[in-house]
Design an enzyme around this catalytic site. Sequence first.
Site, PDB file in Angstrom:
ATOM      1  N   GLU A 159      -4.510  -0.733  -8.075  1.00 11.60           N
ATOM      2  CA  GLU A 159      -3.717   1.231  -8.637  1.00 11.60           C
ATOM      3  C   GLU A 159      -2.235  -0.364  -9.334  1.00 11.60           C
ATOM      4  OE1 GLU A 159      -3.956   4.673  -6.066  1.00 11.60           O
ATOM      5  OE2 GLU A 159      -2.485   3.068  -4.669  1.00 11.60           O
ATOM      6  N   ASN A 210      -4.273   6.649  -1.280  1.00 10.67           N
ATOM      7  CA  ASN A 210      -3.411   7.168   0.093  1.00 10.67           C
ATOM      8  C   ASN A 210      -2.966   8.452   0.257  1.00 10.67           C
ATOM      9  OD1 ASN A 210      -4.406   4.388   0.803  1.00 10.67           O
ATOM     10  ND2 ASN A 210      -2.828   3.393   0.395  1.00 10.67           N
ATOM     11  N   HIS A 267      -2.438  -2.639  -6.529  1.00  8.65           N
ATOM     12  CA  HIS A 267      -2.191  -2.397  -5.198  1.00  8.65           C
ATOM     13  C   HIS A 267      -4.465  -2.297  -5.131  1.00  8.65           C
ATOM     14  CE1 HIS A 267      -3.162   0.393  -1.889  1.00  8.65           C
ATOM     15  NE2 HIS A 267      -2.783  -0.533  -1.358  1.00  8.65           N
ATOM     16  N   SER A 297       0.800  -1.216   0.258  1.00 10.11           N
ATOM     17  CA  SER A 297       0.142  -0.016   0.024  1.00 10.11           C
ATOM     18  C   SER A 297       1.252   1.298  -0.123  1.00 10.11           C
ATOM     19  CB  SER A 297      -1.223   0.620   1.463  1.00 10.11           C
ATOM     20  OG  SER A 297      -0.790  -1.239   2.156  1.00 10.11           O
TER      21      SER A 297
HETATM   22  P1  NAD Z   1      -1.464  -9.865   6.642  1.00 15.48           P
HETATM   23  O1  NAD Z   1      -0.602  -9.836   7.829  1.00 15.48           O
HETATM   24  O2  NAD Z   1      -3.478  -9.743   7.594  1.00 15.48           O
HETATM   25  O3  NAD Z   1      -1.652 -10.559   5.915  1.00 15.48           O
HETATM   26  C1  NAD Z   1       0.102 -11.298   5.828  1.00 15.48           C
HETATM   27  C2  NAD Z   1       0.503 -12.617   5.476  1.00 15.48           C
HETATM   28  O4  NAD Z   1       1.570 -13.034   4.687  1.00 15.48           O
HETATM   29  C3  NAD Z   1       0.623 -13.460   6.925  1.00 15.48           C
HETATM   30  O5  NAD Z   1      -0.887 -14.194   6.749  1.00 15.48           O
HETATM   31  C4  NAD Z   1       1.945 -13.740   7.101  1.00 15.48           C
HETATM   32  O6  NAD Z   1       1.637 -15.064   7.851  1.00 15.48           O
HETATM   33  C5  NAD Z   1       2.339 -14.164   5.226  1.00 15.48           C
HETATM   34  N1  NAD Z   1       4.056 -13.961   5.098  1.00 15.48           N
HETATM   35  C6  NAD Z   1       4.960 -13.203   6.266  1.00 15.48           C
HETATM   36  N2  NAD Z   1       5.335 -13.733   5.037  1.00 15.48           N
HETATM   37  C7  NAD Z   1       5.620 -14.244   4.640  1.00 15.48           C
HETATM   38  C8  NAD Z   1       6.212 -15.007   3.232  1.00 15.48           C
HETATM   39  N3  NAD Z   1       7.927 -14.706   3.634  1.00 15.48           N
HETATM   40  N4  NAD Z   1       6.211 -15.769   2.536  1.00 15.48           N
HETATM   41  C9  NAD Z   1       4.831 -16.256   2.342  1.00 15.48           C
HETATM   42  N5  NAD Z   1       3.923 -15.652   3.675  1.00 15.48           N
HETATM   43  C10 NAD Z   1       4.201 -14.600   4.396  1.00 15.48           C
HETATM   44  O7  NAD Z   1      -1.731  -8.581   6.154  1.00 15.48           O
HETATM   45  P2  NAD Z   1      -2.795  -8.025   4.887  1.00 15.48           P
HETATM   46  O8  NAD Z   1      -3.462  -7.069   5.092  1.00 15.48           O
HETATM   47  O9  NAD Z   1      -3.084  -9.160   4.146  1.00 15.48           O
HETATM   48  O10 NAD Z   1      -1.620  -7.159   3.807  1.00 15.48           O
HETATM   49  C11 NAD Z   1      -1.053  -7.405   2.913  1.00 15.48           C
HETATM   50  C12 NAD Z   1      -0.070  -7.300   1.600  1.00 15.48           C
HETATM   51  O11 NAD Z   1      -1.193  -6.509   1.666  1.00 15.48           O
HETATM   52  C13 NAD Z   1       0.852  -5.720   2.529  1.00 15.48           C
HETATM   53  O12 NAD Z   1       1.562  -5.312   2.165  1.00 15.48           O
HETATM   54  C14 NAD Z   1      -0.770  -4.857   3.195  1.00 15.48           C
HETATM   55  O13 NAD Z   1       0.432  -2.977   3.115  1.00 15.48           O
HETATM   56  C15 NAD Z   1      -1.368  -4.248   1.839  1.00 15.48           C
HETATM   57  N6  NAD Z   1      -2.958  -3.838   2.131  1.00 15.48           N
HETATM   58  C16 NAD Z   1      -2.852  -3.745   2.599  1.00 15.48           C
HETATM   59  C17 NAD Z   1      -4.896  -4.140   2.953  1.00 15.48           C
HETATM   60  C18 NAD Z   1      -5.406  -3.752   3.767  1.00 15.48           C
HETATM   61  O14 NAD Z   1      -6.422  -2.754   4.524  1.00 15.48           O
HETATM   62  N7  NAD Z   1      -5.476  -4.852   4.951  1.00 15.48           N
HETATM   63  C19 NAD Z   1      -5.211  -2.530   1.716  1.00 15.48           C
HETATM   64  C20 NAD Z   1      -4.592  -2.161   1.137  1.00 15.48           C
HETATM   65  C21 NAD Z   1      -2.855  -3.509   0.800  1.00 15.48           C
END
Ligand code: NAD
Length: 739
Positions: A482, A520, A470, A449
């Site tokens: 995005e 954002n 994104h 993000s």
């Molecule tokens: P999350 O913490 O819910 O999930 C992350 C997952 O990645 C976890 O299950 C973890 O076990 C796994 N993980 C960590 N290291 C790993 C590896 N080396 N190999 C495989 N899996 C691995 O996070 P999220 O909220 O799903 O966010 C994920 C990405 O998406 C981030 O970059 C975040 O910025 C982006 N994002 C999040 C949102 C939101 O609102 N949550 C919105 C848009 C983008």
Amino acid sequence: MANDTKVATGGAVEDDTAAAVDRNALTLEVDAGGTAWLTFDRPDSRANILTSGVMQRLDALLGEVEAGAQAGHIKALVITSAKPGMFIAGANIDEIAGITDPAEGEAGSRRGQAVFSRLDRLQLFTVAAVDGVCLGGGTELILACDYRIATDAPATKIGLPEIQLGIIPGFGGTTRLPRLVGLTAALPLILTGKTVTASKAYRMGLVDERVHPAILRERVRALLAEVAAGRRPQARKRPLLERITGSSLARGFVLSQARKQVLKETKGHYPAPLAALETLTRTESLPLDRALEEEARTLGRLVVTPVSKNLIHVFRLMEAAKKPVTPASPRDVAKVGVVGAGVMGGGIAQLLAYRGYAVRLKDIQSAALGHGLKTARELFDKVVKRGRLHRREAERMMAAISPTLDYSGFGTAELVIEAVVERMEVKKAVLRELEGQVTSGCVLTSNTSALSVTEMQGALERPEDFCGMHFFNPVNRMPLVEIVRGEQTSDEAIATVWAVTRKLDKTPVLVQDGPGFLVNRILAPYMNEAGWLLVDGASVESIDRALVAFGMPMGPMRLLDEVGLDVAHHVSGILHQAFGARMAPAPALEKLPATKRLGRKGGLGFYTYEGSREKAPDASMYAALGLPATRRDIPREVIQERCILVMINEAARVLEEGIVRGAGDVDLGLITGTGFPPFRGGLMRYADSLGAASVLEKLERYARDLGERFEPAPLVRARAAEGASFYGARPKRPVATVG
Ligand code: NAD
């Protein structure tokens, strides 16, 4: 469709003027059996459109049919299209957009109505044979026929989407639909613009038969033979509910309930659904002709409203977003790897499977994989529950998501979406690992993000095959993706991710890498300004109420709770570091981590929650943020102005830096990524409605009173000095445009 001997009329004319295209857009042939076949087939176009030229031509051809019927050599009329999957897409949006005088709108409506009334009055049997898209004027046309057959092909969608353009169906649809199917069945179509499938149309009595596309023509012929033999089909009985609610009293109740519902959903920002209800109330007991007059008057009134013009503007932005942004050809993608099965990974995997991709879902923890699969299953359950998917289909799609703790299966993926934790070192390590597992044609993407896509490219041997992808949370509901171009991203990678995004039925906006990308970055000052308003004494609820009254789907305080107070704080830190003083967090928001509150996901934020339900604003939050508990009144207009102006100002910088291609992309991004009110046409369209000079004057005033975060962006000054619009601004560095 016609075969046999072609007796008459309507031959193609060869010249390429618009008038000739309209003339050639429909033809009339009369077969030896005396059936006139009126066929729509707009030259060099995928869609049949009812331009005024086409309507004139239709009128003239109906005149020929009338004469043929009187002379006795035409016995029946079939209206159809030569384009498979496309009956009629509707009226010409450009013509609607160009109307500035209510009288002109009313007259246009009357002309359209007159043509369809002529069809309605024909003294012979008229059948519409519909295969595919049948929208707006197309539906109004078939409503004026005696009989309607539609194919049950998936492409067949029937509806009246006019309300989405801020108007009502004005070629007779508002009047004829309830008369055909009853008020209760007609209202959802008229008030929401939602389309129905052939099955639904059949159940509600909007079509009389539904058939397989392969036998449409056969069935029409058989029907005509029955009619010729004196067996005219019986009109279908209305559904029981319709018969029960047919009384005037019941109709009054239905209309008043609908009005309440509309007000709840639109908060009074959209005049068209209310005008539709008023028109229906006034016309329910009028004869058809009088009702049509009322319909035309309402159309004339609505078509010139700024809301209608703004909605048409948004419609055009959406259409433009369907066109590829680069001339490069996308690579074929059938199998996609998703790394990270968290909140985002689970949702992304479900969406991919839903749209036909085979998905390999990887995480480092089996519990996370289990959770990701559960998320996907729950999303499929919702789709099944809504009747959009058969249980069996959902099971098959669910089975297309295969979980893994290692990289097995990634060797055959053509695209990988990384969605692991938001930490640069972790992302780089995962991407490096991935590159060793996939084949060289595979496009890698990150769902980050806020982290730099260009910096991630530094960890890769094939940086050209990498970009940001994104998605927004929740993935199933947020339309925006995005697509973030890093410095070394190739056109081919962009084209590939673009094509997949479109296939996922999401709205892609191409953005240049930069802190916060597009949405954002513009949202951050908005939420931060809400923080400053708290400091200045406004209450949480007054801030939220003011922005909801402006048209935002939720206020900034509630949005902070939704995003997660930890995430919001983290992103604001990144943006502060990148952009300096103007993004410095408001003192109240700086204290967020100390409150240990996470927002909705933790059950406490600016609001309190019970399970997933929001309860009330939490007064103890003020003390937690070091603010006095007594709040003071800040006028609603001031709250709105401050929060919206900082967004406009940041968007001007985004434009200036060439982060996107133009104001249209800003507006599309904010509408699809934040729910910025479509009736305002988008943030920059709203800014243009104020005028750059007025935006500048307000910003300068606030900069004097409140500080440098309001310091006008150079582009605001430039547009104001030139007396020009933001829409007219071309980015200095059109980096997001390719080719
Ligand atoms: P999350 O913490 O819910 O999930 C992350 C997952 O990645 C976890 O299950 C973890 O076990 C796994 N993980 C960590 N290291 C790993 C590896 N080396 N190999 C495989 N899996 C691995 O996070 P999220 O909220 O799903 O966010 C994920 C990405 O998406 C981030 O970059 C975040 O910025 C982006 N994002 C999040 C949102 C939101 O609102 N949550 C919105 C848009 C983008």
